[in-house]
Design a protein around this motif. Structure first.
Motif, PDB file in Angstrom:
ATOM      1  N   LEU A  24       1.006  -1.166  -0.041  1.00 14.22           N
ATOM      2  CA  LEU A  24       0.073  -0.120  -0.243  1.00 14.22           C
ATOM      3  C   LEU A  24       0.790   1.360  -0.061  1.00 14.22           C
ATOM      4  N   LEU A  25       1.933   1.263   0.747  1.00 17.95           N
ATOM      5  CA  LEU A  25       2.888   2.244   0.967  1.00 17.95           C
ATOM      6  C   LEU A  25       3.407   2.678  -0.522  1.00 17.95           C
ATOM      7  N   VAL A  26       4.055   1.728  -1.211  1.00 15.05           N
ATOM      8  CA  VAL A  26       4.684   1.925  -2.297  1.00 15.05           C
ATOM      9  C   VAL A  26       3.523   2.486  -3.424  1.00 15.05           C
ATOM     10  N   ALA A  31       1.198   6.467  -6.891  1.00 13.07           N
ATOM     11  CA  ALA A  31       0.140   7.573  -7.366  1.00 13.07           C
ATOM     12  C   ALA A  31       0.449   8.898  -7.290  1.00 13.07           C
ATOM     13  N   ILE A  32       1.169   9.350  -6.080  1.00 14.16           N
ATOM     14  CA  ILE A  32       1.210  10.990  -5.974  1.00 14.16           C
ATOM     15  C   ILE A  32       2.455  11.206  -6.682  1.00 14.16           C
ATOM     16  N   GLU A  33       3.418  10.455  -6.974  1.00 18.32           N
ATOM     17  CA  GLU A  33       4.493  10.614  -7.708  1.00 18.32           C
ATOM     18  C   GLU A  33       4.329  10.880  -9.392  1.00 18.32           C
ATOM     19  N   HIS A  52      -4.163   8.339  -4.032  1.00 14.97           N
ATOM     20  CA  HIS A  52      -3.325   8.569  -2.830  1.00 14.97           C
ATOM     21  C   HIS A  52      -3.873   8.917  -1.577  1.00 14.97           C
ATOM     22  N   PHE A  53      -5.065   9.602  -1.536  1.00 16.68           N
ATOM     23  CA  PHE A  53      -5.634   9.883  -0.450  1.00 16.68           C
ATOM     24  C   PHE A  53      -6.116   8.489   0.180  1.00 16.68           C
ATOM     25  N   MET A  54      -6.867   7.832  -0.627  1.00 17.69           N
ATOM     26  CA  MET A  54      -7.665   6.667  -0.059  1.00 17.69           C
ATOM     27  C   MET A  54      -6.366   5.434   0.562  1.00 17.69           C
ATOM     28  N   LEU A  55      -5.317   5.270  -0.203  1.00 14.10           N
ATOM     29  CA  LEU A  55      -4.340   4.399   0.175  1.00 14.10           C
ATOM     30  C   LEU A  55      -3.780   4.851   1.345  1.00 14.10           C
ATOM     31  N   GLY A  56      -3.292   6.044   1.591  1.00 15.37           N
ATOM     32  CA  GLY A  56      -2.872   6.799   2.815  1.00 15.37           C
ATOM     33  C   GLY A  56      -3.672   6.634   3.839  1.00 15.37           C
ATOM     34  N   THR A  57      -5.226   6.850   3.801  1.00 18.99           N
ATOM     35  CA  THR A  57      -6.077   6.575   4.789  1.00 18.99           C
ATOM     36  C   THR A  57      -6.099   5.265   5.170  1.00 18.99           C
ATOM     37  N   SER A  58      -5.965   4.433   4.358  1.00 22.94           N
ATOM     38  CA  SER A  58      -6.191   2.728   4.448  1.00 22.94           C
ATOM     39  C   SER A  58      -4.922   2.571   5.375  1.00 22.94           C
ATOM     40  N   ILE A  59      -3.775   3.096   4.914  1.00 26.50           N
ATOM     41  CA  ILE A  59      -2.556   2.780   5.748  1.00 26.50           C
ATOM     42  C   ILE A  59      -2.546   3.342   7.246  1.00 26.50           C
ATOM     43  N   PHE A  60      -3.545   4.497   7.283  1.00 27.57           N
ATOM     44  CA  PHE A  60      -3.595   5.059   8.812  1.00 27.57           C
ATOM     45  C   PHE A  60      -4.546   3.979   9.679  1.00 27.57           C
ATOM     46  N   ALA A 103       1.935   9.579  11.408  1.00 29.79           N
ATOM     47  CA  ALA A 103       1.768  11.123  11.371  1.00 29.79           C
ATOM     48  C   ALA A 103       1.633  11.370   9.841  1.00 29.79           C
ATOM     49  N   LEU A 104       2.134  10.781   8.860  1.00 26.31           N
ATOM     50  CA  LEU A 104       2.247  11.201   7.397  1.00 26.31           C
ATOM     51  C   LEU A 104       0.686  11.295   7.035  1.00 26.31           C
ATOM     52  N   PRO A 105      -0.097  10.287   7.221  1.00 26.28           N
ATOM     53  CA  PRO A 105      -1.751  10.634   6.779  1.00 26.28           C
ATOM     54  C   PRO A 105      -2.324  11.661   7.593  1.00 26.28           C
ATOM     55  N   LEU A 107      -0.967  14.319   8.785  1.00 24.54           N
ATOM     56  CA  LEU A 107      -0.305  15.431   7.877  1.00 24.54           C
ATOM     57  C   LEU A 107      -1.048  15.792   6.549  1.00 24.54           C
ATOM     58  N   GLY A 108      -1.240  14.676   5.884  1.00 23.23           N
ATOM     59  CA  GLY A 108      -1.918  14.855   4.568  1.00 23.23           C
ATOM     60  C   GLY A 108      -3.314  15.329   4.847  1.00 23.23           C
ATOM     61  N   TRP A 109      -4.092  14.827   5.586  1.00 24.94           N
ATOM     62  CA  TRP A 109      -5.393  15.127   6.225  1.00 24.94           C
ATOM     63  C   TRP A 109      -5.312  16.755   6.461  1.00 24.94           C
ATOM     64  N   LEU A 110      -4.269  17.128   7.236  1.00 25.59           N
ATOM     65  CA  LEU A 110      -4.325  18.546   7.551  1.00 25.59           C
ATOM     66  C   LEU A 110      -3.921  19.559   6.461  1.00 25.59           C
ATOM     67  N   VAL A 111      -3.134  19.055   5.390  1.00 22.89           N
ATOM     68  CA  VAL A 111      -3.073  19.546   4.111  1.00 22.89           C
ATOM     69  C   VAL A 111      -4.490  19.902   3.475  1.00 22.89           C
ATOM     70  N   LEU A 112      -5.199  18.694   3.202  1.00 21.83           N
ATOM     71  CA  LEU A 112      -6.313  19.120   2.569  1.00 21.83           C
ATOM     72  C   LEU A 112      -7.557  19.963   3.492  1.00 21.83           C
ATOM     73  N   GLY A 149       8.608  14.491   5.640  1.00 21.90           N
ATOM     74  CA  GLY A 149       8.181  13.138   6.448  1.00 21.90           C
ATOM     75  C   GLY A 149       8.454  11.888   5.684  1.00 21.90           C
ATOM     76  N   ALA A 150       7.969  12.256   4.353  1.00 22.86           N
ATOM     77  CA  ALA A 150       7.865  10.985   3.437  1.00 22.86           C
ATOM     78  C   ALA A 150       9.428  10.809   2.972  1.00 22.86           C
ATOM     79  N   THR A 151      10.233  11.967   2.805  1.00 23.05           N
ATOM     80  CA  THR A 151      11.431  11.827   2.252  1.00 23.05           C
ATOM     81  C   THR A 151      12.341  10.705   3.352  1.00 23.05           C
TER      82      THR A 151
HETATM   83  C1  HEM Z   1       1.717   6.890   4.882  1.00 30.99           C
HETATM   84  C2  HEM Z   1       1.001   7.481   3.948  1.00 30.99           C
HETATM   85  C3  HEM Z   1       1.697   8.756   2.869  1.00 30.99           C
HETATM   86  C4  HEM Z   1       2.679   8.658   2.493  1.00 30.99           C
HETATM   87  C5  HEM Z   1       4.010   7.852   2.341  1.00 30.99           C
HETATM   88  C6  HEM Z   1       2.709   9.813   1.412  1.00 30.99           C
HETATM   89  C7  HEM Z   1       3.439  10.624   0.745  1.00 30.99           C
HETATM   90  C8  HEM Z   1       3.458  11.480   0.089  1.00 30.99           C
HETATM   91  C9  HEM Z   1       4.407  12.076  -0.842  1.00 30.99           C
HETATM   92  C10 HEM Z   1       5.852  11.542  -1.185  1.00 30.99           C
HETATM   93  C11 HEM Z   1       3.920  13.291  -1.462  1.00 30.99           C
HETATM   94  C12 HEM Z   1       4.572  14.271  -2.195  1.00 30.99           C
HETATM   95  C13 HEM Z   1       4.633  14.128  -3.649  1.00 30.99           C
HETATM   96  C14 HEM Z   1       5.266  15.075  -4.585  1.00 30.99           C
HETATM   97  O1  HEM Z   1       6.627  15.097  -4.237  1.00 30.99           O
HETATM   98  O2  HEM Z   1       4.619  16.247  -4.999  1.00 30.99           O
HETATM   99  C15 HEM Z   1       2.636  13.497  -0.944  1.00 30.99           C
HETATM  100  C16 HEM Z   1       1.825  14.589  -1.215  1.00 30.99           C
HETATM  101  C17 HEM Z   1       0.391  14.671  -0.687  1.00 30.99           C
HETATM  102  N1  HEM Z   1      -0.216  13.966   0.017  1.00 30.99           N
HETATM  103 FE1  HEM Z   1       0.486  12.311   1.069  1.00 30.99          FE
HETATM  104  N2  HEM Z   1       1.225  10.530   1.721  1.00 30.99           N
HETATM  105  C18 HEM Z   1       0.548   9.586   2.586  1.00 30.99           C
HETATM  106  C19 HEM Z   1      -0.855   9.891   2.948  1.00 30.99           C
HETATM  107  C20 HEM Z   1      -1.420  10.861   2.648  1.00 30.99           C
HETATM  108  C21 HEM Z   1      -2.805  11.126   3.184  1.00 30.99           C
HETATM  109  C22 HEM Z   1      -3.674   9.972   4.130  1.00 30.99           C
HETATM  110  C23 HEM Z   1      -3.481  12.197   2.551  1.00 30.99           C
HETATM  111  C24 HEM Z   1      -4.766  12.908   2.974  1.00 30.99           C
HETATM  112  C25 HEM Z   1      -5.745  12.446   3.156  1.00 30.99           C
HETATM  113  C26 HEM Z   1      -2.335  12.883   1.721  1.00 30.99           C
HETATM  114  C27 HEM Z   1      -2.331  14.036   1.321  1.00 30.99           C
HETATM  115  C28 HEM Z   1      -1.457  14.631   0.504  1.00 30.99           C
HETATM  116  C29 HEM Z   1      -1.590  15.784  -0.329  1.00 30.99           C
HETATM  117  C30 HEM Z   1      -2.662  16.754  -0.276  1.00 30.99           C
HETATM  118  C31 HEM Z   1      -0.132  15.912  -1.018  1.00 30.99           C
HETATM  119  C32 HEM Z   1      -0.137  16.982  -1.850  1.00 30.99           C
HETATM  120  C33 HEM Z   1      -0.601  16.895  -3.297  1.00 30.99           C
HETATM  121  C34 HEM Z   1      -0.356  17.818  -4.273  1.00 30.99           C
HETATM  122  O3  HEM Z   1       0.870  18.216  -4.814  1.00 30.99           O
HETATM  123  O4  HEM Z   1      -1.174  18.302  -4.944  1.00 30.99           O
HETATM  124  N3  HEM Z   1      -1.064  11.904   1.813  1.00 30.99           N
HETATM  125  N4  HEM Z   1       2.359  12.580  -0.051  1.00 30.99           N
END
Ligand code: HEM
Ligand code: HEM
Length: 184
Positions: A24-26, A31-33, A52-60, A103-105, A107-112, A149-151
């Motif tokens: 799921l992490l890979v 997906a986001i890259e 990306h959001f769905m997989l990240g939420t599943s990890i959480f 923490a990563l999920p 933080l992602g949730w906080l971004v949104l 954090g992801a790096t």
């Molecule tokens: C362990 C889980 C996660 C990992 C490893 C992860 C990793 C990443 C990485 C590497 C990026 C940067 C991509 C880039 O260089 O542009 C990114 C962007 C992002 N992630 Fe995650 N993420 C995770 C979970 C989540 C979750 C659960 C959410 C939201 C519910 C989320 C929301 C976002 C958002 C909003 C961005 C910015 C996207 C954009 O550039 O528009 N992430 N994430």
């Protein structure tokens, strides 16, 4: 009633969760890259972000199950035993990985949430936003920490996986075999 505790392997639940979450992490990172191969605003790019959001939420969600599985079972010993410094180091790396999986999920949730954009996931599900005042600066700040954090996570996963292989192929101990499904 006593439950049989296999002392040579992690519990089947822990093993399943470990490898499922690695996949799921890979997939979440891929997906986001890969979104960048599509132009901004395109449907494909938005779909990859949603994935990306769905997989990240599943990890959480799964990480809590995993921590529960860990608490309910014993960690099988490594034989021959590791030097103390290696045991301590791998312990800290593993806890750092757990911390990032939580923490990563968040933080992602906080971004949104700070972006103030309601997110519709697949199958018509809606992602509730945390009660934050929408602010571009705050969103960018959380995004920066999320990406940093992801790096850090890439480095830790590389170190962790390489260590598992070194133990298996060079130190010839059972570190990796304990995390693989096996008999008895
Ligand atoms: C362990 C889980 C996660 C990992 C490893 C992860 C990793 C990443 C990485 C590497 C990026 C940067 C991509 C880039 O260089 O542009 C990114 C962007 C992002 N992630 Fe995650 N993420 C995770 C979970 C989540 C979750 C659960 C959410 C939201 C519910 C989320 C929301 C976002 C958002 C909003 C961005 C910015 C996207 C954009 O550039 O528009 N992430 N994430
Ligand atoms: C090819 C990739 C991987 C390999 C070969 C691998 C191998 C292993 C092995 C052998 C163990 C047992 C280590 C020990 O008890 O000292 C382990 C545990 C662990 N792995 Fe991985 N792993 C991989 C990927 C990942 C990924 C992507 C993550 C998550 C970010 C992860 C997180 C963990 C955690 C948190 C533990 C500790 C389990 C416990 O609670 O005791 N691993 N891994």
């Amino acid at each position: 009633m006593t439950t049989h505790q296999n002392t040579r392997h992690f519990s089947p639940g822990s093993i399943t969760l470990h490898w499922l979450m690695a996949v799921l992490l890979v997939a979440a990172v891929a997906a986001i890259e890969f979104k960048d191969i599509y132009p901004k605003g395109s449907a494909e790019r938005e779909w990859l972000k949603t994935v990306h959001f769905m997989l990240g939420t599943s990890i959480f969600i799964l990480v809590w199950l995993r921590l529960l599985a860990r608490a309910l079972s014993t960690t099988p010993p490594i034989t021959p035993a590791l030097p103390a410094w290696q045991a301590t180091f791998s312990h800290w790396v593993q806890w750092a990985l757990y911390a990032l999986m939580v923490a990563l999920p968040v933080l992602g949730w906080l971004v949104l949430s700070a972006s103030g954009k309601p997110v519709t996931l697949l199958w018509g599900l809606h992602m509730p936003l945390l009660p934050l005042t929408a602010s571009r600066d705050t969103a960018l700040w959380f995004k920066e920490i999320h990406e940093t954090g992801a790096t850090v996570g890439y480095g830790l996963v590389a170190l962790h996986s390489a260590a598992a292989l070194v133990h298996h192929y060079f130190q010839h101990d059972n570190t990796l075999l304990r995390m693989l499904p096996g008999r008895g």
